[in-house]
Structures are given as structure tokens and as C-alpha cells.
Design an enzyme around this catalytic site. Sequence first.
Site, PDB file in Angstrom:
ATOM      1  N   CYS A   1     -47.464 -59.414   3.824  1.00 33.85           N
ATOM      2  CA  CYS A   1     -46.606 -58.230   3.888  1.00 33.85           C
ATOM      3  C   CYS A   1     -47.106 -57.318   5.012  1.00 33.85           C
ATOM      4  O   CYS A   1     -48.281 -56.925   5.019  1.00 33.85           O
ATOM      5  CB  CYS A   1     -46.600 -57.470   2.569  1.00 33.85           C
ATOM      6  SG  CYS A   1     -45.602 -55.957   2.670  1.00 33.85           S
TER       7      CYS A   1
ATOM      8  N   LYS B   1     -39.300 -60.876  -6.342  1.00 38.36           N
ATOM      9  CA  LYS B   1     -39.895 -59.893  -5.446  1.00 38.36           C
ATOM     10  C   LYS B   1     -41.413 -59.977  -5.613  1.00 38.36           C
ATOM     11  O   LYS B   1     -41.913 -60.160  -6.743  1.00 38.36           O
ATOM     12  CB  LYS B   1     -39.417 -58.486  -5.822  1.00 38.36           C
ATOM     13  CG  LYS B   1     -40.141 -57.359  -5.092  1.00 38.36           C
ATOM     14  CD  LYS B   1     -39.893 -57.387  -3.589  1.00 38.36           C
ATOM     15  CE  LYS B   1     -40.713 -56.321  -2.856  1.00 38.36           C
ATOM     16  NZ  LYS B   1     -40.573 -56.458  -1.379  1.00 38.36           N
TER      17      LYS B   1
ATOM     18  N   LEU C   1     -43.396 -52.919  -0.497  1.00 41.85           N
ATOM     19  CA  LEU C   1     -43.605 -53.617  -1.778  1.00 41.85           C
ATOM     20  C   LEU C   1     -43.111 -52.834  -3.000  1.00 41.85           C
ATOM     21  O   LEU C   1     -43.805 -52.720  -4.012  1.00 41.85           O
ATOM     22  CB  LEU C   1     -45.077 -54.004  -1.955  1.00 41.85           C
ATOM     23  CG  LEU C   1     -45.607 -55.083  -1.028  1.00 41.85           C
ATOM     24  CD1 LEU C   1     -47.114 -55.258  -1.235  1.00 41.85           C
ATOM     25  CD2 LEU C   1     -44.890 -56.415  -1.236  1.00 41.85           C
TER      26      LEU C   1
END
Length: 312
Positions: free
Chosen positions: A130, A45, A75
Amino acid sequence: MQLTANIQNYHFDHILLNAAGVMCQTTTELDTVLASDYTGAVVTKSATPALRAGNPEPRYYEIPNHLGTINSMGLPNAGFDYYMSYVSEKQTTKPIFFSVAGLSKQDNLDMLHQLQDSKFNGLVELNLSCPNVPGKPQTAYDFETTEQILSEVFTFFTKPLGVKLPPYFDIAHFDMIANILNKFPLAFVNTINSIGNGLVIDEDTDTVVIKPKSGFGGVGGPLVKATALANVRALRQRLNSSIKIIGTGGVTTGRDVYEHILCGADLVEVGSQLAIEGIGVFERLEKELADILTEKGYTILDDARGQLKTIS
Ligand SMILES: O=C1NC(=O)NC(C(=O)O)N1
């Protein structure tokens, strides 16, 4: 059937792995991906310096009729040190990709300095794409900032580094980002991240399906395959051959994996379909891919890579 790939001196016995964000937030999840006989690697991740809870729920939704997913996770992750201790202690022959997604340039530089100074011997993925941190732009849509970050990174970083890119939708942008990336000794480029800021509506309630950002989130799965293939193809055609390509986006069948390979992908990541189907997806996809390659007369994947035909 030889289904292998290489990035610099890293060898991958299988070309499939998870997409950052899916089945990779905890040591248990990371171990599950690593333990599969059908994955060639694992990616963590995307880590931020400190632990992050992420966005309020609901923040993930599977779109009906197998169209894909929308997410605005924001996130959530256990923090840089958690993943650093995982990779430091992990005994594995499979390469590990350590993904980082700082909320600022300094965050990214700090994490990359720690990785550079560590014993970590895998590959690093700098997530510049992101779409889900409220108020934060997708860095790699800002070409000047992207070049500036990479310039600073490569003044000190010597381990294998790649970037996770957002999808581009304009030929001029493929040209611009490739011109920038070709200036740097990148090991790989991973394209695409989710298509940012899509909107999905629940047909029973006329309501958005995720809470963060009033329902705007990154779209993945079948809905994004055409864009994913285009980005793999366009970047393969433009990037130096020393920069390998990880193709991500829209993979639900072995045919989709094969199409990423035709467009030039060296490795292929699975995100939405892994979240939906679970770890067994990798065996199914590899078997389906092998059948397609056999049917087409290939014995090794390398011979199919980049062989997309155009119409003359
Ligand atoms: O880079 C990311 N892409 C996504 O689609 N979602 C996650 C996230 O929101 O954490 N991050």
C-alpha cells in the site's frame, strides 16, 4: 470455452475478480462480487486490526480521457474482525481471498495468527505494497524486511498465502524479489498494486486532485498496463511454477485480460475499471476474452497462458 484456473486445491470457474480495495469494503459489496456469474472469486479490502477511516477526502479521482485513476484512500476498512465474521459466515463455492495490510510487522503477524487459528478455508493475501499510508513505506520495496516478515510468517502459517506486490521497474529488482519469494511456499503472488505516489493536476484550477499527501497517490488503470504486464511476465519467468500469478493492473478490455494471460497470469484482477464501470465489467471482459481466444483458435485458456512471443 474453458476459462478456468487453479491455485493449489482451489478451483476457479472464472479467472476474473476484483482488486483489493474496489467493491469489497462492505458485506454488500463483497456479496455483489461473489454473486456475479462472471467472477471466480472475491478479495476483501485489505484489513487492518482495527477499523480505519482512512485518509481525508478528496482521496480518489478518475483521470479524464480514460487514462485511469489516482487514489490515496489510506486503508479505510471495517477492521479485521468484520471481514473475519464475513468469511466465517459466508456460504459460497467460490474461493475468498482475505487481504491483510498491517501497519507494522506485528500487526501482520497478529492477523495471520488469527487467520491460521480460525476456520477460514480460503486464501490469504498479505498486502506488502500500500503506497498511501502517510509516513509508511511500501514494505515490498525493502527486500530485507520482506524476507524477514515471510520468514516469521512461515514459521506458523500453513494456509494458502500470497503477497500483493508493488510494481518493480528494474530487472535487478525482479531478480531480487523473485529470489526471496522462491524461498517460501507461497501459493501465489499478486502483481501489481497501484504505481505509488503519482501526481495528477486539475487543468482548470492548477490544483492537485486529491487531498492526502499534497496530491501524491497510487495510479491505476490504462496508465499502468505496460508496467503491470512487465511485472507479471518478469515474475512468471523467475518464480517457481508452484507459485501462481494473479495479474492486476490496466485491465479495461478483454484484450488486456488476454495480454495478462499471455504474460503468465493465472487469475486477473480488475480495479479501476470495476470502480468506474461497476459489476457489469466482468461479463463484458469475459465475453471479450472468449471472443479473442476463439478468434485465435484456442478452446481452453490454459493453452494461451504464458504464450507471449518474443522477437528472435
Ligand atoms: O494497497 C493499496 N493500494 C492502493 O492503491 N490504495 C489502497 C489504499 O490507499 O487503501 N491500498
